[in-house]
Design an enzyme around this catalytic site. Structure first.
Site, PDB file in Angstrom:
ATOM      1  N   LYS A  69      18.921   5.592  12.926  1.00 61.33           N
ATOM      2  CA  LYS A  69      17.496   5.682  12.602  1.00 61.33           C
ATOM      3  C   LYS A  69      16.849   6.793  13.429  1.00 61.33           C
ATOM      4  O   LYS A  69      15.970   7.505  12.964  1.00 61.33           O
ATOM      5  CB  LYS A  69      16.816   4.340  12.872  1.00 61.33           C
ATOM      6  CG  LYS A  69      15.325   4.352  12.596  1.00 61.33           C
ATOM      7  CD  LYS A  69      14.737   2.956  12.480  1.00 61.33           C
ATOM      8  CE  LYS A  69      13.239   3.022  12.276  1.00 61.33           C
ATOM      9  NZ  LYS A  69      12.631   1.796  11.821  1.00 61.33           N
ATOM     10  N   MET A  94       7.749   2.913   2.862  1.00 64.83           N
ATOM     11  CA  MET A  94       8.299   1.558   2.838  1.00 64.83           C
ATOM     12  C   MET A  94       9.251   1.238   3.992  1.00 64.83           C
ATOM     13  O   MET A  94      10.065   0.326   3.878  1.00 64.83           O
ATOM     14  CB  MET A  94       9.000   1.312   1.496  1.00 64.83           C
ATOM     15  CG  MET A  94       8.086   1.452   0.297  1.00 64.83           C
ATOM     16  SD  MET A  94       6.610   0.419   0.417  1.00 64.83           S
ATOM     17  CE  MET A  94       7.330  -1.170   0.055  1.00 64.83           C
ATOM     18  N   ASN A 111      -2.268   4.130   8.453  1.00 65.56           N
ATOM     19  CA  ASN A 111      -1.593   3.483   7.325  1.00 65.56           C
ATOM     20  C   ASN A 111      -2.629   2.792   6.445  1.00 65.56           C
ATOM     21  O   ASN A 111      -3.693   2.398   6.929  1.00 65.56           O
ATOM     22  CB  ASN A 111      -0.613   2.428   7.866  1.00 65.56           C
ATOM     23  CG  ASN A 111       0.127   1.689   6.756  1.00 65.56           C
ATOM     24  OD1 ASN A 111       0.610   2.296   5.803  1.00 65.56           O
ATOM     25  ND2 ASN A 111       0.211   0.364   6.870  1.00 65.56           N
ATOM     26  N   HIS A 113      -3.069  -0.491   3.865  1.00 64.22           N
ATOM     27  CA  HIS A 113      -2.437  -1.759   3.497  1.00 64.22           C
ATOM     28  C   HIS A 113      -3.293  -2.449   2.426  1.00 64.22           C
ATOM     29  O   HIS A 113      -4.514  -2.524   2.571  1.00 64.22           O
ATOM     30  CB  HIS A 113      -2.308  -2.656   4.736  1.00 64.22           C
ATOM     31  CG  HIS A 113      -1.603  -3.932   4.435  1.00 64.22           C
ATOM     32  ND1 HIS A 113      -0.240  -4.002   4.201  1.00 64.22           N
ATOM     33  CD2 HIS A 113      -2.072  -5.196   4.275  1.00 64.22           C
ATOM     34  CE1 HIS A 113       0.095  -5.242   3.922  1.00 64.22           C
ATOM     35  NE2 HIS A 113      -0.999  -5.991   3.963  1.00 64.22           N
TER      36      HIS A 113
HETATM   37  C1  GRF Z   1      -0.398   0.872  -1.878  1.00 70.34           C
HETATM   38  O1  GRF Z   1      -0.820  -0.342  -2.399  1.00 70.34           O
HETATM   39  C2  GRF Z   1      -0.518   0.894  -0.375  1.00 70.34           C
HETATM   40  O2  GRF Z   1      -1.580   0.139   0.104  1.00 70.34           O
HETATM   41  C3  GRF Z   1       0.779   0.269   0.052  1.00 70.34           C
HETATM   42  O3  GRF Z   1       1.736   0.763  -0.844  1.00 70.34           O
HETATM   43  C4  GRF Z   1       1.090   1.099  -2.075  1.00 70.34           C
HETATM   44  C5  GRF Z   1       1.426   2.523  -2.370  1.00 70.34           C
HETATM   45  O4  GRF Z   1       0.963   2.936  -3.609  1.00 70.34           O
HETATM   46  N1  GRF Z   1       1.057   0.551   1.445  1.00 70.34           N
HETATM   47  P1  GRF Z   1       0.985   4.455  -4.001  1.00 70.34           P
HETATM   48  O5  GRF Z   1       2.417   4.954  -3.798  1.00 70.34           O
HETATM   49  O6  GRF Z   1       0.018   5.182  -3.117  1.00 70.34           O
HETATM   50  O7  GRF Z   1       0.603   4.492  -5.442  1.00 70.34           O
END
Ligand code: GRF
Length: 207
Positions: A69, A94, A111, A113
């Protein structure tokens, strides 16, 4: 007079609609920032295509091609730094960010969320909230620290759960608000209106 623009490095693993909202805000001049590089851990991420459509350098790093990593994150860090990244924006990235990437950008990594933290951290916060049966959910932008979805909160938008909602309709309305909240919070940082004070973020209202 030209305004100095905050240089953003965006990390995204998937479709990149949040990335798109940031690019659009930069191009419209509604935020004093520019996306200088997009980095993904997924070579098929639509986010990469979105970046390239706007002539933004875009790179993918596959975890499997690195022995550890640390080596994986070292490569990503080098790429972010080479492109002059001042603020790292996780937009649907992710993976849990490790110390290699986090430490050089401590206090300069944020970030988004899809839930009102500290409720429903982790994967698919919108669906967790839906399953739980909350009446209000929303989205959160926060600084990244060494725990998942945990750092000081910069901004939140609440989204009411409606009678007749499904997990999908709720997720869609939350995502629409994410697309407003993320550029807004980036602009607060670009304008130096944000100060971390322990667990809290002070947002100054001066122009
Ligand atoms: C979003 O819902 C964000 O809050 C989460 O992952 C999703 C990403 O969506 N962390 P996108 O790739 O920006 O369409």
């Amino acid at each position: 007079m030209t305004t100095q623009k905050l240089k953003l490095g965006v990390l995204a693993s998937g479709s990149g609609t949040n990335l798109q909202s940031i690019i659009d805000a930069c191009e419209a001049g509604t935020i004093d920032a520019q996306v200088c590089v997009v980095v993904s851990d997924n070579e098929n991420a639509k986010a990469l295509e979105r970046a390239r459509n706007h002539n933004i350098p875009a790179f993918s790093f596959t975890r499997k091609s690195f022995g550890s990593k640390k080596e994986f994150e070292d490569a990503m860090l080098k790429c972010l730094e080479e492109h002059g990244t001042e603020l790292v924006c996780l937009a649907g990235y992710m993976r849990i960010v490790g110390a290699t990437l986090l430490e050089p950008y401590a206090g300069h990594m944020i970030n988004i969320h899809p839930a009102l933290l500290p409720s429903f951290p982790g994967l698919e916060g919108q669906n967790q909230a839906w399953e739980y049966g909350v009446k209000v959910s929303g989205c959160t932008v926060h600084f990244v620290d060494d725990k998942m979805d945990n750092g000081p909160i910069i901004g939140q938008i609440a989204v009411d759960v409606r009678e007749g909602d499904t997990a999908e309709t709720l997720q869609k309305r939350i995502l629409e608000q994410e697309h407003k909240l993320y550029p807004h919070c980036i602009q607060l940082i670009a304008k130096s209106k944000v100060k971390i004070e322990g667990r809290k973020v002070k947002v100054s209202s001066s122009s």
